[in-house]
Write a protein that holds these residues in place. Structure first.
Motif, PDB file in Angstrom:
ATOM      1  N   ILE A  27      34.910   9.391 -21.184  1.00 16.51           N
ATOM      2  CA  ILE A  27      35.672   8.884 -20.051  1.00 16.51           C
ATOM      3  C   ILE A  27      36.516  10.036 -19.528  1.00 16.51           C
ATOM      4  CG2 ILE A  27      35.690   6.473 -20.788  1.00 16.51           C
ATOM      5  CD1 ILE A  27      38.488   6.934 -21.913  1.00 16.51           C
ATOM      6  N   GLY A  28      37.088   9.849 -18.354  1.00 10.44           N
ATOM      7  CA  GLY A  28      37.916  10.893 -17.776  1.00 10.44           C
ATOM      8  C   GLY A  28      37.139  11.890 -16.942  1.00 10.44           C
ATOM      9  N   ASP A  31      35.581   8.316 -13.841  1.00  8.27           N
ATOM     10  CA  ASP A  31      36.036   6.957 -14.115  1.00  8.27           C
ATOM     11  C   ASP A  31      35.804   6.014 -12.938  1.00  8.27           C
ATOM     12  OD1 ASP A  31      36.769   7.689 -16.648  1.00  8.27           O
ATOM     13  OD2 ASP A  31      38.875   7.996 -16.150  1.00  8.27           O
ATOM     14  N   GLU A  32      35.876   6.544 -11.730  1.00 14.62           N
ATOM     15  CA  GLU A  32      35.617   5.704 -10.554  1.00 14.62           C
ATOM     16  C   GLU A  32      34.165   5.227 -10.550  1.00 14.62           C
ATOM     17  OE1 GLU A  32      35.600   5.881  -5.677  1.00 14.62           O
ATOM     18  OE2 GLU A  32      36.483   7.536  -6.796  1.00 14.62           O
ATOM     19  N   SER A  35      33.679   2.630 -13.227  1.00  9.37           N
ATOM     20  CA  SER A  35      34.263   1.361 -12.804  1.00  9.37           C
ATOM     21  C   SER A  35      33.349   0.629 -11.828  1.00  9.37           C
ATOM     22  CB  SER A  35      35.628   1.611 -12.168  1.00  9.37           C
ATOM     23  OG  SER A  35      36.179   0.405 -11.716  1.00  9.37           O
ATOM     24  N   LYS A  48      33.163   2.895 -26.157  1.00 10.47           N
ATOM     25  CA  LYS A  48      33.185   4.353 -26.134  1.00 10.47           C
ATOM     26  C   LYS A  48      32.781   4.871 -27.505  1.00 10.47           C
ATOM     27  CE  LYS A  48      35.908   8.372 -24.951  1.00 10.47           C
ATOM     28  NZ  LYS A  48      35.917   9.070 -26.207  1.00 10.47           N
TER      29      LYS A  48
END
Length: 99
Positions: A27-28, A31-32, A35, A48
């Motif tokens: 993640i990071g 993330d958009e 989502s 994760k």
């Protein structure tokens, strides 16, 4: 998936007992995009893989193997894949892939 569940009551009951989930390796990075994928296409639980156990066991050792080196066949497969993605209203990006 919804088309499969709509086929018969028997099929729908079988699918209800199957618990589907997804595994995310990081993640990071995007993330958009994650989502959007989760909210619009894959609303099952996501986990994760902090230690990359699943990622390394299933994907880390895999090498790209082509079934053909014919550029026309490769291009045809690429166009068919894009057609399937478009019909499912999916688009991809290479964010975080080092490209």
């Amino acid at each position: 998936m919804s088309d499969l569940m709509a086929t018969t009551n028997k099929d729908a009951e079988l699918m209800k007992r199957f618990d589907m989930f997804g595994i995310v390796k990081e993640i990071g990075v995007d993330d958009e995009g994650l989502s959007v994928f989760y909210n619009d296409h894959f609303t099952y639980p996501l986990y994760k893989d902090d230690d990359l156990v699943v990622y390394n066991d299933f994907f880390g050792k895999r090498k790209l193997k082509l079934t053909t080196y014919n550029p026309f066949t490769l291009y045809k497969g690429y166009k068919e894949m894009n057609k399937r993605l478009k019909s499912k209203k999916l688009d991809g990006n290479l964010t975080g892939e080092g490209m």
